[in-house]
Design a protein around this motif. Sequence first.
Motif, PDB file in Angstrom:
ATOM      1  N   PRO A   1       0.716  -1.397   0.056  1.00  0.00           N
ATOM      2  CA  PRO A   1      -0.427   0.255   0.120  1.00  0.00           C
ATOM      3  C   PRO A   1       0.746   1.109   0.133  1.00  0.00           C
ATOM      4  N   ASP A   2       0.733   2.738  -0.743  1.00  0.00           N
ATOM      5  CA  ASP A   2       0.622   3.589  -0.820  1.00  0.00           C
ATOM      6  C   ASP A   2       0.056   4.424  -1.299  1.00  0.00           C
TER       7      ASP A   2
ATOM      8  N   TYR B   1      -6.144  10.739   3.332  1.00  0.00           N
ATOM      9  CA  TYR B   1      -5.111  10.957   2.029  1.00  0.00           C
ATOM     10  C   TYR B   1      -6.166   9.327   1.831  1.00  0.00           C
ATOM     11  N   ILE B   2      -5.022   9.277   0.171  1.00  0.00           N
ATOM     12  CA  ILE B   2      -6.117   8.014  -0.274  1.00  0.00           C
ATOM     13  C   ILE B   2      -4.938   6.881  -0.367  1.00  0.00           C
ATOM     14  N   PHE B   3      -4.804   5.252   0.139  1.00  0.00           N
ATOM     15  CA  PHE B   3      -3.838   4.527  -0.156  1.00  0.00           C
ATOM     16  C   PHE B   3      -4.539   3.153  -1.243  1.00  0.00           C
ATOM     17  N   PHE B   4      -3.627   2.658  -2.048  1.00  0.00           N
ATOM     18  CA  PHE B   4      -4.087   1.937  -2.681  1.00  0.00           C
ATOM     19  C   PHE B   4      -2.614   1.009  -2.400  1.00  0.00           C
ATOM     20  N   ASP B   5      -3.213  -0.328  -3.374  1.00  0.00           N
ATOM     21  CA  ASP B   5      -2.651  -1.472  -3.231  1.00  0.00           C
ATOM     22  C   ASP B   5      -1.259  -1.113  -4.794  1.00  0.00           C
ATOM     23  N   CYS B   6      -0.232  -1.066  -4.474  1.00  0.00           N
ATOM     24  CA  CYS B   6       0.601  -0.378  -5.499  1.00  0.00           C
ATOM     25  C   CYS B   6       1.873  -1.445  -5.949  1.00  0.00           C
ATOM     26  N   SER B   7       1.611  -3.057  -5.361  1.00  0.00           N
ATOM     27  CA  SER B   7       2.608  -3.985  -5.849  1.00  0.00           C
ATOM     28  C   SER B   7       2.331  -4.026  -7.951  1.00  0.00           C
ATOM     29  N   ALA B   8       3.159  -4.851  -7.823  1.00  0.00           N
ATOM     30  CA  ALA B   8       3.682  -4.848  -9.838  1.00  0.00           C
ATOM     31  C   ALA B   8       2.472  -5.507 -10.460  1.00  0.00           C
ATOM     32  N   GLU B   9       2.150  -7.046  -9.434  1.00  0.00           N
ATOM     33  CA  GLU B   9       1.274  -7.476  -9.900  1.00  0.00           C
ATOM     34  C   GLU B   9       0.287  -7.864  -8.883  1.00  0.00           C
ATOM     35  N   SER B  10      -1.164  -8.624  -8.826  1.00  0.00           N
ATOM     36  CA  SER B  10      -2.334  -8.633  -8.415  1.00  0.00           C
ATOM     37  C   SER B  10      -2.046  -9.012  -7.078  1.00  0.00           C
ATOM     38  N   PRO B  11      -2.298  -8.181  -5.389  1.00  0.00           N
ATOM     39  CA  PRO B  11      -1.705  -8.761  -3.888  1.00  0.00           C
ATOM     40  C   PRO B  11      -1.653 -10.110  -3.971  1.00  0.00           C
ATOM     41  N   LYS B  12      -1.780 -11.239  -3.023  1.00  0.00           N
ATOM     42  CA  LYS B  12      -1.587 -12.426  -3.124  1.00  0.00           C
ATOM     43  C   LYS B  12      -2.724 -12.212  -2.223  1.00  0.00           C
ATOM     44  N   ARG B  13      -3.638 -12.058  -2.502  1.00  0.00           N
ATOM     45  CA  ARG B  13      -5.338 -12.575  -2.023  1.00  0.00           C
ATOM     46  C   ARG B  13      -6.256 -13.040  -3.481  1.00  0.00           C
ATOM     47  N   ARG B  14      -5.791 -14.497  -3.860  1.00  0.00           N
ATOM     48  CA  ARG B  14      -5.977 -14.820  -5.076  1.00  0.00           C
ATOM     49  C   ARG B  14      -7.003 -15.844  -5.103  1.00  0.00           C
TER      50      ARG B  14
ATOM     51  N   ALA C   1      -5.759 -18.846 -10.752  1.00  0.00           N
ATOM     52  CA  ALA C   1      -4.516 -18.557  -9.481  1.00  0.00           C
ATOM     53  C   ALA C   1      -3.850 -17.052  -9.452  1.00  0.00           C
ATOM     54  N   ALA C   2      -4.083 -16.759 -10.554  1.00  0.00           N
ATOM     55  CA  ALA C   2      -3.323 -15.158 -11.418  1.00  0.00           C
ATOM     56  C   ALA C   2      -4.562 -14.040 -10.941  1.00  0.00           C
ATOM     57  N   ARG C   3      -5.889 -14.617 -10.810  1.00  0.00           N
ATOM     58  CA  ARG C   3      -7.141 -12.982 -10.322  1.00  0.00           C
ATOM     59  C   ARG C   3      -7.248 -12.995  -8.700  1.00  0.00           C
ATOM     60  N   GLY C   4      -6.289 -11.559  -8.563  1.00  0.00           N
ATOM     61  CA  GLY C   4      -6.956 -10.933  -7.142  1.00  0.00           C
ATOM     62  C   GLY C   4      -7.988  -9.963  -7.020  1.00  0.00           C
ATOM     63  N   PHE C   5      -7.527  -9.001  -6.139  1.00  0.00           N
ATOM     64  CA  PHE C   5      -7.679  -7.688  -6.052  1.00  0.00           C
ATOM     65  C   PHE C   5      -7.564  -6.810  -5.811  1.00  0.00           C
ATOM     66  N   ARG C   6      -7.702  -5.394  -5.704  1.00  0.00           N
ATOM     67  CA  ARG C   6      -6.550  -4.549  -5.348  1.00  0.00           C
ATOM     68  C   ARG C   6      -7.505  -3.201  -4.200  1.00  0.00           C
ATOM     69  N   GLY C   7      -7.188  -3.455  -3.256  1.00  0.00           N
ATOM     70  CA  GLY C   7      -7.639  -2.109  -2.615  1.00  0.00           C
ATOM     71  C   GLY C   7      -8.067  -1.182  -1.971  1.00  0.00           C
ATOM     72  N   VAL C   8      -8.410  -0.194  -1.809  1.00  0.00           N
ATOM     73  CA  VAL C   8      -8.363   1.075  -1.667  1.00  0.00           C
ATOM     74  C   VAL C   8      -8.562   1.629  -0.097  1.00  0.00           C
ATOM     75  N   LEU C   9      -7.951   2.525   0.909  1.00  0.00           N
ATOM     76  CA  LEU C   9      -8.513   2.661   2.095  1.00  0.00           C
ATOM     77  C   LEU C   9      -8.191   3.796   2.341  1.00  0.00           C
TER      78      LEU C   9
END
Length: 185
Positions: A61-62, A73-86, A175-183
Amino acid sequence: MSKKKLTAEQSTELLKVLKARFEKNMNRHKDLDWEKIQTKLEKNTDKIWSLNEMEETEGEPDVVGYDKKTDEYIFFDCSAESPKRRSLCYDYQAWEARKANKPENNVIDKASEMGIELLSEDQYRQLQELGKFDLKTSSWVKTPVNIRELGGAIFCDRRYNTVFMYHNGADSYYAARGFRGVLKV
């Protein structure tokens, strides 16, 4: 101790990680001051817990923005690939409808458990303006009600230097599809 609260040591370590990522990626948050963000985080321990959940699942997150209207302030998951919640279907209704090979969970409930929300398609496209994400994976995004009512859900990725939005049955999972979050803090 509350399940959704970190120890002082865990909070300190997470804040160090977030600060280092913030300083390394200034293009994501021009004109924002880390000290103000940290002060706000320290007053919101539940948000620190959620950021830790994002970090623990390799979401990296960043801070990607600041909403002046809501003072958040708005945080997104900014990992290069979808996070390890797949390998999760879209929501509980889709999960419940599966007769065989049910995944462990669904993205809507998992995000809620983490105290975050799924990125919308617009937020996903905003993220892609900050870098190149999901070149090998894809991420479920918040699906409009009219699509969901018909059994579908949407996801996005980046291929051929273009951001694509696709559809799938909400009960599908890969296995290659996860989700990105916002906080928002």
